[in-house]
Scaffold this motif. Structure first.
Motif, PDB file in Angstrom:
ATOM      1  N   ASN A 304      -2.454 -39.106  19.965  1.00  7.17           N
ATOM      2  CA  ASN A 304      -3.758 -39.850  19.369  1.00  7.17           C
ATOM      3  C   ASN A 304      -3.716 -39.983  17.834  1.00  7.17           C
ATOM      4  OD1 ASN A 304      -4.146 -40.225  22.096  1.00  7.17           O
ATOM      5  ND2 ASN A 304      -5.827 -38.547  22.259  1.00  7.17           N
ATOM      6  N   GLU A 305      -3.419 -38.786  17.200  1.00  8.16           N
ATOM      7  CA  GLU A 305      -3.544 -38.819  15.681  1.00  8.16           C
ATOM      8  C   GLU A 305      -2.476 -39.830  15.250  1.00  8.16           C
ATOM      9  OE1 GLU A 305      -5.271 -38.168  12.446  1.00  8.16           O
ATOM     10  OE2 GLU A 305      -5.890 -37.565  14.196  1.00  8.16           O
ATOM     11  N   LEU A 306      -1.337 -39.775  15.796  1.00  5.26           N
ATOM     12  CA  LEU A 306      -0.142 -40.373  15.317  1.00  5.26           C
ATOM     13  C   LEU A 306      -0.633 -42.030  15.228  1.00  5.26           C
ATOM     14  CD1 LEU A 306       3.188 -38.758  16.639  1.00  5.26           C
ATOM     15  CD2 LEU A 306       2.478 -39.347  14.250  1.00  5.26           C
ATOM     16  N   VAL A 307      -1.568 -42.380  16.509  1.00  6.49           N
ATOM     17  CA  VAL A 307      -1.647 -43.767  16.742  1.00  6.49           C
ATOM     18  C   VAL A 307      -2.800 -44.113  15.666  1.00  6.49           C
ATOM     19  CG1 VAL A 307      -3.346 -45.228  18.398  1.00  6.49           C
ATOM     20  CG2 VAL A 307      -1.423 -43.936  19.058  1.00  6.49           C
ATOM     21  N   LEU A 329      -8.118 -44.004  23.679  1.00  4.17           N
ATOM     22  CA  LEU A 329      -7.250 -42.790  23.732  1.00  4.17           C
ATOM     23  C   LEU A 329      -7.732 -41.765  24.529  1.00  4.17           C
ATOM     24  CD1 LEU A 329      -6.582 -42.601  19.897  1.00  4.17           C
ATOM     25  CD2 LEU A 329      -5.487 -44.151  21.474  1.00  4.17           C
ATOM     26  N   ALA A 330      -7.088 -41.079  25.504  1.00  7.77           N
ATOM     27  CA  ALA A 330      -7.490 -40.252  26.498  1.00  7.77           C
ATOM     28  C   ALA A 330      -7.801 -38.603  25.629  1.00  7.77           C
ATOM     29  CB  ALA A 330      -6.622 -40.022  27.596  1.00  7.77           C
ATOM     30  N   PRO A 331      -8.788 -38.202  25.664  1.00  9.76           N
ATOM     31  CA  PRO A 331      -9.032 -36.624  25.112  1.00  9.76           C
ATOM     32  C   PRO A 331      -8.244 -35.772  25.715  1.00  9.76           C
ATOM     33  CG  PRO A 331     -10.940 -37.326  26.486  1.00  9.76           C
ATOM     34  CD  PRO A 331     -10.164 -38.566  26.705  1.00  9.76           C
ATOM     35  N   GLY A 332      -7.876 -34.708  25.003  1.00  8.79           N
ATOM     36  CA  GLY A 332      -7.289 -33.566  25.719  1.00  8.79           C
ATOM     37  C   GLY A 332      -5.798 -33.714  26.284  1.00  8.79           C
ATOM     38  N   LEU A 333      -5.248 -34.718  25.503  1.00  9.55           N
ATOM     39  CA  LEU A 333      -3.784 -35.137  25.782  1.00  9.55           C
ATOM     40  C   LEU A 333      -2.940 -33.664  25.397  1.00  9.55           C
ATOM     41  CD1 LEU A 333      -3.064 -38.628  24.772  1.00  9.55           C
ATOM     42  CD2 LEU A 333      -3.200 -37.663  27.030  1.00  9.55           C
ATOM     43  N   ARG A 367      -6.509 -60.198  20.557  1.00 10.41           N
ATOM     44  CA  ARG A 367      -6.803 -58.802  21.078  1.00 10.41           C
ATOM     45  C   ARG A 367      -5.594 -57.935  21.240  1.00 10.41           C
ATOM     46  NH1 ARG A 367      -9.785 -62.103  24.164  1.00 10.41           N
ATOM     47  NH2 ARG A 367      -8.275 -61.457  26.089  1.00 10.41           N
ATOM     48  N   VAL A 368      -5.477 -56.568  20.595  1.00  8.81           N
ATOM     49  CA  VAL A 368      -4.333 -55.755  20.904  1.00  8.81           C
ATOM     50  C   VAL A 368      -5.420 -54.302  21.365  1.00  8.81           C
ATOM     51  CG1 VAL A 368      -2.797 -54.320  19.740  1.00  8.81           C
ATOM     52  CG2 VAL A 368      -3.301 -56.741  19.240  1.00  8.81           C
ATOM     53  N   VAL A 369      -4.830 -53.981  22.435  1.00  7.68           N
ATOM     54  CA  VAL A 369      -5.496 -52.699  23.153  1.00  7.68           C
ATOM     55  C   VAL A 369      -4.348 -51.662  22.995  1.00  7.68           C
ATOM     56  CG1 VAL A 369      -6.635 -51.415  24.964  1.00  7.68           C
ATOM     57  CG2 VAL A 369      -6.968 -53.897  24.412  1.00  7.68           C
ATOM     58  N   VAL A 370      -4.612 -50.213  22.438  1.00  2.00           N
ATOM     59  CA  VAL A 370      -3.958 -49.256  22.468  1.00  2.00           C
ATOM     60  C   VAL A 370      -4.145 -48.156  23.283  1.00  2.00           C
ATOM     61  CG1 VAL A 370      -2.235 -47.626  20.928  1.00  2.00           C
ATOM     62  CG2 VAL A 370      -2.938 -49.716  20.015  1.00  2.00           C
ATOM     63  N   ARG A 371      -3.613 -47.637  24.108  1.00  2.01           N
ATOM     64  CA  ARG A 371      -4.138 -46.882  25.273  1.00  2.01           C
ATOM     65  C   ARG A 371      -3.176 -45.596  25.437  1.00  2.01           C
ATOM     66  NH1 ARG A 371      -4.734 -51.658  28.260  1.00  2.01           N
ATOM     67  NH2 ARG A 371      -7.120 -52.320  28.528  1.00  2.01           N
ATOM     68  N   GLY A 451       3.438 -26.685  26.970  1.00  2.00           N
ATOM     69  CA  GLY A 451       2.423 -26.810  27.895  1.00  2.00           C
ATOM     70  C   GLY A 451       1.336 -27.774  27.202  1.00  2.00           C
ATOM     71  N   ALA A 452       0.234 -27.875  27.840  1.00  2.00           N
ATOM     72  CA  ALA A 452      -0.655 -28.814  27.350  1.00  2.00           C
ATOM     73  C   ALA A 452      -1.621 -28.133  26.397  1.00  2.00           C
ATOM     74  CB  ALA A 452      -1.621 -28.898  28.616  1.00  2.00           C
ATOM     75  N   ARG A 453      -1.144 -28.109  25.120  1.00  2.00           N
ATOM     76  CA  ARG A 453      -2.103 -27.699  24.121  1.00  2.00           C
ATOM     77  C   ARG A 453      -2.899 -29.036  23.736  1.00  2.00           C
ATOM     78  NH1 ARG A 453       1.070 -24.464  19.642  1.00  2.00           N
ATOM     79  NH2 ARG A 453       1.026 -26.605  18.802  1.00  2.00           N
ATOM     80  N   PRO A 454      -4.388 -28.598  23.887  1.00  3.64           N
ATOM     81  CA  PRO A 454      -4.992 -30.140  23.755  1.00  3.64           C
ATOM     82  C   PRO A 454      -4.724 -30.763  22.380  1.00  3.64           C
ATOM     83  CG  PRO A 454      -6.406 -28.080  24.253  1.00  3.64           C
ATOM     84  CD  PRO A 454      -5.158 -27.483  23.712  1.00  3.64           C
ATOM     85  N   ALA A 455      -5.140 -32.095  22.449  1.00  2.87           N
ATOM     86  CA  ALA A 455      -4.893 -32.932  21.140  1.00  2.87           C
ATOM     87  C   ALA A 455      -5.762 -34.075  21.049  1.00  2.87           C
ATOM     88  CB  ALA A 455      -3.643 -33.403  21.151  1.00  2.87           C
ATOM     89  N   GLY A 456      -6.516 -34.374  20.086  1.00  4.13           N
ATOM     90  CA  GLY A 456      -7.587 -35.495  19.859  1.00  4.13           C
ATOM     91  C   GLY A 456      -8.239 -35.704  20.802  1.00  4.13           C
TER      92      GLY A 456
END
Length: 456
Positions: A304-307, A329-333, A367-371, A451-456
């Motif tokens: 998410n931060e890279l985006v 951007l989905a939280p907790g990725l 329109r441009v959408v980033v997900r 594993g899943a260390r939370p991001a953004g």
């Protein structure tokens, strides 16, 4: 005429009563209405004996008494020292009391001086005329001392109150003028400060714009430099097999152009051409694989931060294309495993490709959408969807081939390089076409091992 401010003894002719007690008097020096000097009462009467009786009747009061025996003397006395009350007999010799009153009221300098008329008890017409000329009150002869003193004191108190009110009005006017000047001064200072801040903000915005332009130029130069290096490497590697292919093709043409074609030699030349073609293909394969060699970093990255960072770097490009970029951007990725600079290059290529795709659309439709979202099997997925015309179904895979492009300008290597980088990370990059909604480029990357260390 008696001298101004004379005091007389109490004499016969003014009826009854003692002097009023001056203690705690509103006209005394202790009163808040007191002036710098005691109030002055001017007696204007042509009869010296009558003036003396009046002066005696008013003695012992908290005011001074002056006397005048005729109209001219009275007006001269008033010009020398303005009295606070004129006790005026209607039958003054020379100028009559009525004429004196008229002149006083006609002159702006003396208009405010109160006049107290003295007339005979039976002279109702005289009292009425005096009031018409502006007298504040009338007293009838023979005078009663208590009444005379009470009327004089009442008029002096009213005069003092009027003056105090006037002083307060003047003080209020001065205070208001001072306040207006202070407000004007502070307003001007505030306006100057606002202008200074506006200039500072404008300079800051200009500096930010220059910095953004510099970042974009640096990013563009980096991409160009990388492309030049890649092109030089490809040219160097492919030069030998391509030269051999050309040489063998020309030889085969000459062999087949003879009167008696040498088919065996021509077939041998064609075999060499096929071998050199395979050699060129191997070079391209190795070149693509080289992008995934150990030079790539391996770190836990916040996708998410890279985006967000790439979007910030390409804000100017989006503005020039008139594109509206929306992030979902989905939280907790989970973090992804990879090289930050290389993945930024991939994201930049995907966004630039989307900007170019929507540039031919009406402004309101660009329109441009980033997900982003967590995918299955330990993957994190990213998609870039544009509202352009889309990609023909037959070209969904071809757009990732080197040097394939549907654009009037471009080398057709951006998506090919991006796919190579993604595959070198153990991921996948592909395209989808949704009718009426343009194109979607999807990227799946492996999550970080722990594993899943939370991001953004």
């Amino acid at each position: 005429m008696a001298a101004p401010r004379s005091r007389a003894q109490v004499a016969e002719g003014v009826q009854g009563g003692d002097a009023l007690d001056a203690r705690a008097d509103p006209l005394s020096s202790g009163s808040r209405l007191a002036r710098a000097r005691p109030p002055l009462v001017l007696i204007v009467d042509g009869d010296p004996e009558s003036r003396g009786l009046l002066a005696a009747a008013l003695s012992g009061q908290p005011f001074d008494v002056a006397e005048a025996g005729d109209g001219e003397a009275a007006l001269q006395q008033i010009r020398c020292e303005e009295p606070d009350l004129v006790l005026l007999d209607a039958a003054v010799p020379g100028l009559s009391g009525f004429e004196i009153c008229r002149r006083l009221k006609d002159d702006p300098a003396t208009h405010e001086i109160p006049v107290l008329f003295m007339t005979a008890l039976a002279d109702a017409a005289g009292r009425a005329r005096g009031l018409e000329l502006g007298a504040v009150d009338c007293v009838a002869r023979p005078l009663v001392r208590e009444e005379l003193v009470a009327r004089v004191r009442a008029q002096l108190a009213a005069r003092a109150a009027v003056r105090a009110l006037s002083d307060m009005h003047e003080e209020l006017a001065r205070a208001r003028a001072s306040l207006e000047l202070e407000v004007a001064r502070r307003t001007e200072a505030l306006r100057a400060e606002i202008q200074r801040l506006e200039r500072t903000i404008a300079l800051s915005r200009a500096a930010e714009g220059e910095a953004q332009a510099a970042r974009e130029e640096l990013a563009a130069l980096s991409r160009v430099s990388a492309m030049r290096a890649l092109a030089a490497s490809i040219a160097h590697e492919l030069n030998q097999p391509l030269a051999a292919i050309l040489s063998n093709a020309q030889a085969a043409q000459r062999l087949l152009a003879r009167t008696s074609p040498d088919v065996v030699e021509a077939r041998a030349a064609l075999d060499d051409i096929a071998a050199d073609d395979r050699r060129a293909a191997e070079i391209i394969r190795r070149m693509r694989a080289r992008l995934g060699e150990g030079e790539l970093g391996a770190a836990a990255l916040d996708l998410n931060e890279l985006v967000r960072e790439v979007r910030r770097l390409l804000a100017g490009a989006a503005l020039r294309a008139g594109a509206t970029v929306r992030l979902e951007l989905a939280p907790g990725l989970p973090r992804v495993r990879g090289d930050g600079a290389a993945l930024q290059l991939v994201l930049g290529n995907l966004l630039v490709n989307a900007f170019e795709a929507v540039s031919c659309r009406p402004p309101e439709a660009r329109r441009v959408v980033v997900r982003t979202h967590a995918g299955g099997e330990g993957r994190v997925e990213l998609s870039v969807t544009d509202s352009g015309e889309g990609v023909p179904a037959g070209d969904l895979e071809r757009i990732f081939e080197p040097f394939f492009t549907t654009k009037a300008r471009g080398l057709g290597v951006g998506l090919a390089i991006s796919r190579s980088i993604v595959e070198a990370h153990g991921g996948r990059l592909w395209a989808e076409r949704v009718p009426g909604e343009g194109a979607t480029l999807r990227c799946a990357l492996p999550a970080w091992d722990d594993g899943a260390r939370p991001a953004g």
